[in-house]
Design an enzyme around this catalytic site. Structure first.
Site, PDB file in Angstrom:
ATOM      1  N   LYS A   1       0.780  -1.148  -0.047  1.00 46.34           N
ATOM      2  CA  LYS A   1      -0.008   0.100  -0.086  1.00 46.34           C
ATOM      3  C   LYS A   1       0.807   1.323   0.161  1.00 46.34           C
ATOM      4  O   LYS A   1       1.434   1.460   1.113  1.00 46.34           O
ATOM      5  CB  LYS A   1      -0.964   0.136   1.225  1.00 46.34           C
ATOM      6  CG  LYS A   1      -1.992   1.039   1.234  1.00 46.34           C
ATOM      7  CD  LYS A   1      -1.531   2.282   1.362  1.00 46.34           C
ATOM      8  CE  LYS A   1      -2.515   3.362   1.198  1.00 46.34           C
ATOM      9  NZ  LYS A   1      -2.080   4.842   0.779  1.00 46.34           N
ATOM     10  N   HIS A   2       1.181   1.741  -1.122  1.00 49.55           N
ATOM     11  CA  HIS A   2       2.169   2.998  -1.346  1.00 49.55           C
ATOM     12  C   HIS A   2       1.494   4.161  -1.149  1.00 49.55           C
ATOM     13  O   HIS A   2       0.232   4.072  -0.957  1.00 49.55           O
ATOM     14  CB  HIS A   2       2.531   3.083  -2.752  1.00 49.55           C
ATOM     15  CG  HIS A   2       4.045   3.442  -2.711  1.00 49.55           C
ATOM     16  ND1 HIS A   2       4.710   4.235  -1.802  1.00 49.55           N
ATOM     17  CD2 HIS A   2       5.170   3.085  -3.522  1.00 49.55           C
ATOM     18  CE1 HIS A   2       5.887   4.458  -2.127  1.00 49.55           C
ATOM     19  NE2 HIS A   2       6.319   3.658  -3.054  1.00 49.55           N
ATOM     20  N   ALA A   3       2.214   5.284  -0.756  1.00 52.08           N
ATOM     21  CA  ALA A   3       1.394   6.471  -0.513  1.00 52.08           C
ATOM     22  C   ALA A   3       0.823   6.972  -1.907  1.00 52.08           C
ATOM     23  O   ALA A   3       0.845   6.688  -2.949  1.00 52.08           O
ATOM     24  CB  ALA A   3       2.715   7.739  -0.310  1.00 52.08           C
ATOM     25  N   SER A   4      -0.243   7.865  -1.726  1.00 52.91           N
ATOM     26  CA  SER A   4      -1.325   8.040  -2.807  1.00 52.91           C
ATOM     27  C   SER A   4      -0.759   9.076  -3.751  1.00 52.91           C
ATOM     28  O   SER A   4      -1.379   9.363  -4.654  1.00 52.91           O
ATOM     29  CB  SER A   4      -2.570   8.726  -1.956  1.00 52.91           C
ATOM     30  OG  SER A   4      -3.247   7.761  -1.181  1.00 52.91           O
TER      31      SER A   4
ATOM     32  N   GLY B   1       6.532   5.635   7.990  1.00 52.32           N
ATOM     33  CA  GLY B   1       5.659   6.840   7.957  1.00 52.32           C
ATOM     34  C   GLY B   1       5.755   7.843   9.104  1.00 52.32           C
ATOM     35  O   GLY B   1       6.723   7.584   9.935  1.00 52.32           O
ATOM     36  N   SER B   2       4.506   8.326   9.356  1.00 51.55           N
ATOM     37  CA  SER B   2       4.524   9.265  10.534  1.00 51.55           C
ATOM     38  C   SER B   2       4.311   8.429  11.669  1.00 51.55           C
ATOM     39  O   SER B   2       3.829   7.369  11.570  1.00 51.55           O
ATOM     40  CB  SER B   2       3.527  10.114  10.138  1.00 51.55           C
ATOM     41  OG  SER B   2       2.354   9.506  10.427  1.00 51.55           O
TER      42      SER B   2
ATOM     43  N   GLU C   1       9.115   2.215  11.239  1.00 50.63           N
ATOM     44  CA  GLU C   1      10.091   2.791  11.052  1.00 50.63           C
ATOM     45  C   GLU C   1       9.353   4.227  10.639  1.00 50.63           C
ATOM     46  O   GLU C   1       8.858   4.355   9.865  1.00 50.63           O
ATOM     47  CB  GLU C   1      11.010   2.738   9.718  1.00 50.63           C
ATOM     48  CG  GLU C   1      12.433   3.579   9.704  1.00 50.63           C
ATOM     49  CD  GLU C   1      12.191   4.648   9.150  1.00 50.63           C
ATOM     50  OE1 GLU C   1      12.163   5.797   9.808  1.00 50.63           O
ATOM     51  OE2 GLU C   1      12.288   4.846   7.839  1.00 50.63           O
ATOM     52  N   LEU C   2       9.472   5.023  11.809  1.00 46.42           N
ATOM     53  CA  LEU C   2       8.623   6.453  11.877  1.00 46.42           C
ATOM     54  C   LEU C   2       9.475   7.438  11.723  1.00 46.42           C
ATOM     55  O   LEU C   2      10.515   7.493  11.054  1.00 46.42           O
ATOM     56  CB  LEU C   2       7.917   6.356  13.127  1.00 46.42           C
ATOM     57  CG  LEU C   2       7.119   5.006  13.479  1.00 46.42           C
ATOM     58  CD1 LEU C   2       6.341   4.874  14.649  1.00 46.42           C
ATOM     59  CD2 LEU C   2       6.316   4.781  12.327  1.00 46.42           C
TER      60      LEU C   2
ATOM     61  N   CYS D   1      13.670  10.695   6.711  1.00 42.98           N
ATOM     62  CA  CYS D   1      13.740  10.441   7.931  1.00 42.98           C
ATOM     63  C   CYS D   1      15.208  10.376   8.740  1.00 42.98           C
ATOM     64  O   CYS D   1      15.134  11.263  10.055  1.00 42.98           O
ATOM     65  CB  CYS D   1      13.156   9.114   8.499  1.00 42.98           C
ATOM     66  SG  CYS D   1      11.310   8.950   8.008  1.00 42.98           S
TER      67      CYS D   1
ATOM     68  N   GLU E   1       9.201  17.329  13.981  1.00 43.18           N
ATOM     69  CA  GLU E   1      10.111  16.872  12.768  1.00 43.18           C
ATOM     70  C   GLU E   1       9.607  17.731  11.564  1.00 43.18           C
ATOM     71  O   GLU E   1       8.630  17.891  10.954  1.00 43.18           O
ATOM     72  CB  GLU E   1      10.025  15.471  12.537  1.00 43.18           C
ATOM     73  CG  GLU E   1      10.640  15.040  11.097  1.00 43.18           C
ATOM     74  CD  GLU E   1      10.557  13.668  10.744  1.00 43.18           C
ATOM     75  OE1 GLU E   1      11.374  13.011  10.146  1.00 43.18           O
ATOM     76  OE2 GLU E   1       9.588  13.055  11.061  1.00 43.18           O
TER      77      GLU E   1
END
Length: 458
Positions: free
Chosen positions: A158-161, A210-211, A232-233, A266, A363
Site C-alpha cells: 500500500k504505497h503513498a497516494s 511513515g509518520s 520505521e517512523l 527520516c 520533525e
C-alpha cells in the site's frame, strides 16, 4: 487524498487512478495466499535467480524510473538515479546472502538440553503488508521487498497516494523477473482501507514506514490481531560538532545531511548541536553552503533542491518558521515559499530556538535546519536526547573519549562518527522511542518476518 500523480514542480495533475474495489482487493489477497505457498516451496538458488533478474530490470530501466520518481515527488534527478541504483544493489545483496543469513543455527553442545541435536530454523511467515511513504518511492519499498521475498514471504504494497506510478511499476517488477504470480502486488487503496487488509486472515504481518500517528494506528490494529509489526517512523536526528573535529568538513557535510532528498528524509540531520568554541566557524560555513544551493527544476541536472512533495508539506515548513520567529528565533537564511508555480521552499537555517517553539519538538520534513550552541559534551548529549525520536545521529570529534561517551550516551538506533547518517543493505536500520520498533536491512531485516523455530532431537 486522491490516488494521483501531481507534479510538485508545477502543481499539474498528471494522472489520477481509481481505488481498487473490495472485490479486487480480495482477489489480490487470494493470489498472494496462493503465491505464498509456492514461494515457500522454492529454494534459495531459485529465489536468488529471480531477484538478480529483477535487479537487472531495475538497472536497465533506471533512467525512465528515475524520471518517474522526480515527476511524482520532486527529488533532483541525479538523486533519483542514485535511489534506483541503490535498490539494485540491495536486491543483489539479498540474492547473494539470504541463504547464509537464514541458515540453521545449531546449539554447540546439545547435551546441555538433553538432546542429540538442537538447532533453530528460520521460516517465512507468509503474506506481509507494507505501508510505504512517498519520500523514497523505490528504496523504501525495495528494502522491505528484497529481504521479504528472499526469505520466502509474499509482499503486498500500500504505497503513498501521491506516488501511484511508482507503485504500479513495482506491482509488475518481480513477476516480470520470474517470481510466481502474486508474489508482490500493489494495492491501490486509500488509508481508510488499510485496517481491513491488516485484519484479513491471509495477512501474517505488517510493516510501515511513515509518520508516528500512522505507526501507532497500524501497531494498534496489528496488536489486536496478534500480528507482527515493524515500524520505521519519524526522526529528529542530532548532528553534534565538538572542537576537535574538522569543523569545515563537518559544516560542508551538514549541508548535504540536512538537504538531501529536498530535506525530506527520516534520517536527515535536523538539529545541529555545536560546541560554543567552534560555533561561529561552523555556522558561517553552514549558512554559506545552504545559501549556495541551487533551487529549481528537479529534472535539471544542476538542481540541488527541488520542490517539497506536497503543498501541505511546504505550508507546514513555512508555519514552523513563522512560529519560531514570532517567539524569538533568528533566521539566518531562507524560510519562505519560492515562486508562483509548484511547491518550492528556500532552504533555511534557524538559530536561538527554544523549547517553546514547535520546531524544537516537531520533525521538520524539508530543508529547514536548527542550530544550537552548547558549552560541553554533557550538554550536547542531553540536548540530543531531548526529543521523543531516536532514529539516527551523527557525531563529529577526533577525541576517542568523546566518541565513546557519545556512542554510549545517545538514544538512537545508529551513531555515525565523522560522517552523515546513511542507510546500507549491509547494516541494520531502525530506531528507538517514537522512531519505531524492529529493524530493516542486514541480517536483522530479513529475519523480522520469519518464524524462528526451535528443533530438538532426542
Amino acid at each position: 487524498m486522491p490516488i494521483a500523480t501531481v507534479n510538485p514542480a508545477t502543481g499539474e495533475l498528471i494522472e489520477e487512478f481509481a481505488s481498487l474495489t473490495k472485490e479486487q482487493v480480495n482477489q489480490r489477497l487470494t493470489q498472494a495466499e496462493a503465491a505464498a505457498a509456492m514461494l515457500r516451496a522454492t529454494d534459495f538458488d531459485t529465489r536468488a535467480r529471480w531477484m538478480r533478474a529483477a535487479a537487472d530490470l531495475v538497472e536497465a530501466e533506471a533512467a525512465h524510473t528515475a524520471r518517474r520518481l522526480t515527476i511524482e515527488m520532486g527529488k533532483p534527478i541525479a538523486q533519483a538515479r542514485g535511489e534506483v541504483l541503490k535498490c539494485a544493489h540491495a536486491m543483489r545483496f539479498y540474492a547473494d546472502n539470504a541463504e547464509s543469513l537464514l541458515a540453521d543455527q545449531p546449539l554447540t553442545d546439545p547435551s546441555t538440553v538433553r538432546a542429540s541435536a538442537a538447532y533453530t530454523s528460520y521460516e517465512p511467515l507468509g503474506v506481509v503488508l507494507a505501508v510505504m511513504p512517498w519520500n523514497y518511492p523505490m528504496w523504501q519499498v525495495i528494502r522491505f521487498a528484497a529481504p521479504a521475498l528472499m526469505a520466502g514471504n509474499v509482499g503486498l504494497l500500500k504505497h503513498a497516494s501521491n506516488v501511484p506510478q511508482s507503485a504500479m511499476y513495482l506491482d509488475t517488477l518481480f513477476e516480470r523477473a520470474g517470481f510466481p504470480v502474486g508474489s508482490f502486488q500493489t494495492l491501490l487503496i486509500g488509508s481508510a482501507d488499510v485496517e481491513a487488509v491488516v485484519r484479513d486472515r491471509r495477512v501474517a504481518a505488517v510493516t510501515l514506514t511513515g509518520s508516528e500517528p500512522a505507526g501507532r494506528s497500524i501497531a494498534a490494529v496489528a496488536g489486536s490481531e496478534v500480528k507482527k509489526a515493524v515500524l520505521e517512523l519519524g526522526g529528529s536526528d542530532p548532528f553534534i560538532v565538538l572542537p576537535s573535529a574538522d569543523i569545515r568538513a563537518a559544516a560542508r557535510t551538514a549541508v548535504t545531511a540536512r538537504t538531501i532528498n529536498n530535506g525530506q528524509s527520516c534520517i536527515a540531520a535536523k538539529r545541529f548541536i555545536v560546541h560554543t568554541e567552534v560555533y561561529e566557524e561552523f555556522v558561517e560555513v553552514f549558512v554559506a553552503g545552504t545559501k549556495a544551493l541551487t533551487v529549481g527544476d528537479p529534472l535539471d541536472e544542476e538542481t540541488e533542491i527541488g520542490p517539497i512533495a506536497t503543498e501541505s508539506g511546504r505550508r507546514e515548513l513555512v508555519e514552523l518558521v513563522d512560529d519560531a520567529l514570532t517567539k524569538g528565533a533568528v533566521l539566518r537564511c531562507g524560510g519562505s515559499a519560492v515562486g508562483t508555480e509548484g511547491w518550492f521552499f528556500e532552504p533555511a537555517v534557524l538559530e536561538e530556538v527554544t523549547d517553546e517553539m514547535r520546531v524544537y519538538r516537531e520533525e521538520a520534513f524539508g530543508p529547514l535546519a536548527v542550530v544550537h550552541r552548547v558549552d560541553d559534551i554533557e550538554q550536547a548529549a542531553a540536548l540530543a536526547n531531548d526529543t521523543t525520536f531516536g532514529l539516527s545521529s551523527s557525531v563529529w570529534t577526533t577525541d576517542p573519549d568523546e566518541e565513546r561517551f557519545l556512542i554510549t550516551r545517545l538514544e538512537a538506533g545508529a551513531v555515525f562518527v565523522n560522517g552523515m547518517s546513511v542507510s546500507y543493505p549491509e547494516l541494520p536500520f531502525g530506531g528507538v522511542k517514537d522512531s519505531g520498533i524492529g529493524r530493516e536491512l542486514a541480517a536483522e531485516g530479513i529475519r523480522e518476518f520469519c518464524n524462528l523455530k526451535t528443533i530438538w532431537k532426542s
